[in-house]
Design a protein around this motif. Structure first.
Motif, mmCIF file in Angstrom:
data_model
loop_
_atom_site.group_PDB
_atom_site.id
_atom_site.type_symbol
_atom_site.label_atom_id
_atom_site.label_comp_id
_atom_site.label_asym_id
_atom_site.label_seq_id
_atom_site.Cartn_x
_atom_site.Cartn_y
_atom_site.Cartn_z
ATOM 1 N N THR A 1 97.802 29.461 -19.138
ATOM 2 C CA THR A 1 96.500 30.517 -19.250
ATOM 3 C C THR A 1 96.514 31.579 -20.000
ATOM 4 O O THR A 1 95.607 31.823 -20.672
ATOM 5 C CB THR A 1 96.501 30.773 -17.657
ATOM 6 N N ARG A 2 97.740 32.334 -20.259
ATOM 7 C CA ARG A 2 97.972 33.379 -21.124
ATOM 8 C C ARG A 2 97.690 33.258 -22.209
ATOM 9 O O ARG A 2 97.326 33.760 -23.177
ATOM 10 C CB ARG A 2 99.240 34.038 -20.749
ATOM 11 N N ALA A 3 98.232 31.990 -22.693
ATOM 12 C CA ALA A 3 98.346 31.418 -24.136
ATOM 13 C C ALA A 3 96.772 31.465 -24.715
ATOM 14 O O ALA A 3 96.410 31.665 -25.805
ATOM 15 C CB ALA A 3 99.167 30.231 -24.454
ATOM 16 N N LEU A 4 95.945 30.882 -23.688
ATOM 17 C CA LEU A 4 94.463 30.626 -24.313
ATOM 18 C C LEU A 4 93.669 32.051 -23.699
ATOM 19 O O LEU A 4 92.444 31.670 -23.850
ATOM 20 C CB LEU A 4 94.177 29.388 -23.506
ATOM 21 N N GLU A 5 94.101 33.055 -23.294
ATOM 22 C CA GLU A 5 93.484 34.177 -22.890
ATOM 23 C C GLU A 5 92.502 34.722 -24.265
ATOM 24 O O GLU A 5 93.131 34.767 -25.280
ATOM 25 C CB GLU A 5 94.569 35.214 -22.729
ATOM 26 N N GLY A 6 91.412 34.872 -23.864
ATOM 27 C CA GLY A 6 90.322 35.201 -24.804
ATOM 28 C C GLY A 6 89.574 34.382 -25.561
ATOM 29 O O GLY A 6 88.600 34.603 -26.449
ATOM 30 N N VAL A 7 89.935 32.880 -25.439
ATOM 31 C CA VAL A 7 89.641 31.897 -26.067
ATOM 32 C C VAL A 7 88.231 31.493 -25.318
ATOM 33 O O VAL A 7 88.376 30.913 -23.984
ATOM 34 C CB VAL A 7 90.476 30.574 -26.215
ATOM 35 N N THR A 8 87.027 31.406 -26.063
ATOM 36 C CA THR A 8 85.760 31.004 -25.253
ATOM 37 C C THR A 8 85.519 29.541 -25.532
ATOM 38 O O THR A 8 84.601 28.965 -25.023
ATOM 39 C CB THR A 8 84.797 31.996 -25.423
#
Length: 894
Positions: free
Chosen positions: A806-813
């Motif tokens: 979840t953190r690795a993909l944080e900010g990905v929309t």
């Protein structure tokens, strides 16, 4: 002159007879005996002649089956060195407490088994008192493979010697509170006591053989002196039906493993009834083991039978017991003397005459309880003879009565394996039979009491003295941690810097890395390459001349490829274990090597490399055994993936191993895409398994046989590689046809060889559809899931933790599209923790024979299929026109 009708020619007919007259005289002598004394006398003389020839060392085929009598006659039994009365008291306490703990536990519905240990008590006690070497002796002590269903008796003995408390006995099969005892020998659950998990039937005997073999491997490679270590495997006669039980018998005799003894408890019963109802399992096992080259010792009849055999001057008794099927003998153990006189002795006039001089008490004793496995003198004689025998492993076939001393309600009953308790009255009868000083008042509350003579009692002192003389308590597992130094960085450097324009499969990258690591001065000798006859498939033949293939005989022949650079070299100190076509045997070898750090205090670094399909699918039970035994090492599924192994078809195309592997909590599963990822994973695996703070885990890596250029490792990706996910590149990194700044975006997440399809799809999306795709390398779907589950568990404790994925993909929309050469369920393991729109592609279904391109198109995972799936995902979001999907399918011929 033609042969008589129906007579087949013998191989002897093909050999020249240098003295036909002498041969005729021998035949005539046999004819004369048969005519004068009968055919039975002639048969007896022939068998005695063959036995004499065998003892004299003549090269004749061995008799595969002998009479149904003890191998060691009473007159030849050695003097018993112990105090029989004292050992009988100790065994009585153990019998009592084993039955008590299971009965007491039955009120909680936790079950347990009573009858197995009751039959085998003396088989264990004689060993503990006189043979089994402990861990405090010189060397590594003995290795004991305890029959799983006999565990209550082992716990009872540990209670008697003060290693287990009464509270722990009461928590048998109730472990969740932290002070319980596991149902069976589980090292992971009770690591100070159990060494080897054995209750998954068939794996115990197989593992025992390879453990004995690995002991010799350590000895021959000058790593550890194991000459005083003996492997004892306690097995059931029913367990021998498992194919794994007898799969490696020939290996044990071929390599002359006289450091191995099987003790098979032949109580003639398995879980539902007789083992061989209409046959005789002892004779069958004798023939099987003798045929495989083992030394066989039969310990069948107790001393009460001596009088009967002495009276049997015609051999009628021996013939009768040999013809009675096991189920009938089981019936004799439960019926009265009149029945036995009628149905056993009434078979012929000679037996009727013999029975006429026998008392009812003598007949009852013989048929109801007198078995060789119930008498310490006979068990001692068998064990001593086994240790004295050189040049071959030994199997002891010890006959017992299942449920012995538990009373008429238990003994020899078909249902006794499932019977979990005795009544109070049955316990009182058992107490009287065993002569235990337990008063009736001890049962006042309706509960059976535990019994203990006292910590300072003569029984306990005797027990401690005997164990001290043999090297400490047993069974016991002791770990003296030895941290291995990290290998030199130069071993990893070639993989980290990439291969340039040269193509290299990840299988070859792994083999190249290990080859360099095996040259390390500090730890190189500790690597144990294990392969089931596929070394050349994996490019390992370069290891043959340098490391050598282990053989206790060395190389007694000139190899056909001796004049070649990579010739086939066997050596007594060879490092490679090439097991032949047996994944089960290779796994058993792997387990022995993985646990050498505990068994021998010598950490070894095994890697077992195999055709990917034939690992978890074929030997997953052994993977659980490995986890239970706290093994450490690298399992390598080569030729991985459902579409990468071309042309092999349905059964060879592996698309699900990672799914099976994810069920094993001790397995750290990685699907690396690039050589540098392998280097990072292996380096960290060495630290986690063999460093200062070792973890009880093992690694599963899948590697591919598809040559590809291997890039250099980008900066700052080590954590992502080990945690399971990192961004390999972005659309902006494309050298040509970069999409516009406002182009629709998508995240392509791939593992293993699928990274190359994703990278091609990234290029096509940008060039043909103005879609910006970032490519992520998912090195471990399993580790991402493990981390996420731990975060969920923490949340239940009130701790707020965010999963790494979840953190690795944080900010990905933008949405995420995952792809691999595995079933969709493999990447879907992490979908619930991915906050973005998720979809996946995979190779669900059966494999098929085709080219890689054809197979990938069939499963819809090739680059063009990824493009169409990405456009469909974006169309659902309204970011590309729906017409793009049809247009793409037509353009790419899908």
């Amino acid at each position: 002159m033609s042969d008589p009708v129906g007579k087949l020619p013998s191989e002897l007919d093909q050999l020249p007879d240098r003295d036909t007259e002498e041969t005729a005289e021998w035949a005539a002598s046999l004819d004369a005996v048969a005519k004068a004394a009968g055919t039975r006398r002639a048969e007896y003389l022939l068998r005695r002649t063959l036995q004499h020839a065998e003892a004299a060392g003549l090269a004749l085929p061995k008799l595969l089956e002998t009479d149904y009598v003890n191998t060691i006659p009473t007159a030849a039994e050695p003097e018993f060195p112990g105090d029989e009365e004292m050992e009988a008291k100790i065994t009585a306490w153990n019998r009592w407490n084993a039955a008590a703990m299971v009965t007491r536990g039955s009120k909680y519905g936790v079950g347990g088994h009573i009858a197995t240990f009751a039959s085998a008590a003396w088989l264990y006690e004689t060993g503990f008192q006189h043979f089994f070497r402990g861990k405090e002796a010189d060397g590594s002590g003995d290795q004991l493979y305890i029959q799983g269903h006999a565990s209550p008796g082992i716990y009872a003995r540990a209670f008697l010697d003060g290693r287990i408390s009464e509270q722990q006995l009461d928590n048998f099969r109730q472990e969740s509170g932290g002070n319980g005892l596991p149902s069976y020998p589980h090292p992971r659950r009770l690591p100070w006591l159990w060494e080897f998990p054995t209750v998954s039937m068939g794996l115990g005997p197989l593992s025992a053989i390879y453990q004995a073999r690995f002991n010799r491997y350590l000895q021959n490679r000058n790593i550890k002196d194991t000459s005083n270590s003996h492997v004892w495997a306690f097995l059931g006669d029913g367990e021998m039906d498992e194919p794994e039980s007898t799969a490696a018998l020939a290996l044990a005799s071929r390599e002359q493993l006289d450091n191995l003894t099987f003790v098979i408890n032949c109580n003639l019963q398995r879980l539902d009834g007789p083992v061989r109802a209409n046959f005789r399992v002892v004779q069958e096992l004798e023939a099987q083991f003798r045929g495989a080259g083992w030394n066989v010792i039969k310990t069948l009849w107790g001393s009460a039978w001596d009088e009967l055999f002495q009276l049997d001057t015609t051999g009628a008794l021996v013939r009768r017991i040999r013809e009675v099927p096991d189920a009938q003998f089981q019936t004799y153990a439960t019926r009265d003397v009149a029945y036995i006189r009628q149905h056993f002795f009434g078979a012929n006039a000679e037996l009727v005459q013999l029975a006429g001089v026998l008392s009812d008490a003598k007949i009852a004793e013989c048929f109801h309880s007198s078995r060789g496995g119930h008498e310490p003198r006979k068990v001692y004689a068998a064990y001593k003879a086994a240790l004295a025998h050189k040049g071959a492993p030994t199997v002891i076939l010890a006959q017992t009565v299942k449920g012995h001393t538990l009373g008429a309600g238990f003994e020899s009953k078909n249902a006794n394996h499932q019977m979990k308790k005795l009544t109070i009255d049955e316990f009182k009868d058992m107490r009287d039979l065993l002569g235990l000083p337990i008063p009736d008042s001890a049962f006042a509350d309706g509960t059976v009491p535990y019994g203990h003579p006292g910590a300072n009692s003569p029984e306990v002192q005797y027990l401690h003295e005997r164990r001290a003389a043999l090297g400490g308590p047993a069974p016991a597992r002791k770990v003296h941690h030895v941290a291995l130094p990290a290998p030199a960085e130069r071993s990893f450097a070639p993989l980290l810097k990439g291969s340039g324009k040269q193509e290299m499969a990840t299988t070859m990258a792994f083999v190249r890395l290990v080859k360099d690591l095996m040259r390390d001065k500090e730890t190189g000798k500790r690597w144990v390459p294990i392969v089931p006859d596929e070394a050349r498939t994996f490019g390992m033949e370069s290891l043959f001349p340098s490391a050598g293939i282990y053989s206790p005989l060395g190389q007694t022949y000139e190899p056909v490829d001796r004049d070649q650079l990579m010739y086939y070299k066997e050596a007594k100190d060879g490092q490679i274990l090439n097991e032949g076509i047996t994944e089960a045997g290779a796994m058993a070898d792997f387990i022995a090597a993985c646990t050498s750090y505990a068994t021998h205090g010598e950490p070894m670094i095994p890697f077992y490399i195999f055709y990917s399909m034939f690992g978890w699918q074929r030997t997953a039970d052994q993977m659980w055994q490995l986890a239970d035994q706290l093994g450490k090492g690298f399992i390598v599924g080569a030729t991985a993936g459902r579409t990468t192994l071309t042309g092999e078809g349905l059964q060879h195309a592996d698309g699900h191993s990672h799914l099976i592997a994810s069920t094993n909590p001790a397995s750290l599963n990685y699907d690396p895409a690039f050589a540098y990822e392998i280097a990072v994973i292996v380096k960290d695996g060495l630290r986690r398994m063999y460093g200062e703070k070792p973890e009880d885990v093992f690694y599963y890596l899948t590697v591919y046989n598809e040559p590809k250029p291997q890039p250099a490792m980008p900066e700052g990706v080590e954590e992502g590689i080990l945690r399971g996910l990192y961004r390999f590149n972005t659309a902006a990194d494309l050298a040509e046809a970069a999409p516009a700044a406002d182009a629709p975006k998508i995240q392509l997440m791939a593992s293993g060889t699928a990274i190359h399809w994703a990278l091609e799809a990234q290029r096509l999306l940008a060039a043909d559809w103005n879609v910006a795709a970032d490519v992520w390398s998912a090195t471990s779907w399993g580790e991402l899931r493990r981390d996420a589950l731990e975060c969920d568990e923490a949340l239940l404790r009130g701790e707020m933790r965010t999963p790494y994925v979840t953190r690795a993909l944080e900010g990905v929309t933008s949405p995420v599209l995952a792809v691999s050469d595995w079933m969709r369920q493999v990447p879907d393991q992490i979908s619930q923790w991915v906050e973005q729109d998720w979809t996946s592609l995979g190779t669900d279904g059966f494999g098929l024979s085709d080219t890689r391109e054809g197979a990938r198109r069939h499963f819809g995972v090739d680059a063009q299929s990824i493009v169409v799936a990405a456009l469909a995902q974006l169309a659902r979001r309204g970011e590309v026109p729906a017409s793009a999907i049809k247009e793409a399918r037509e353009r790419y011929g899908l």
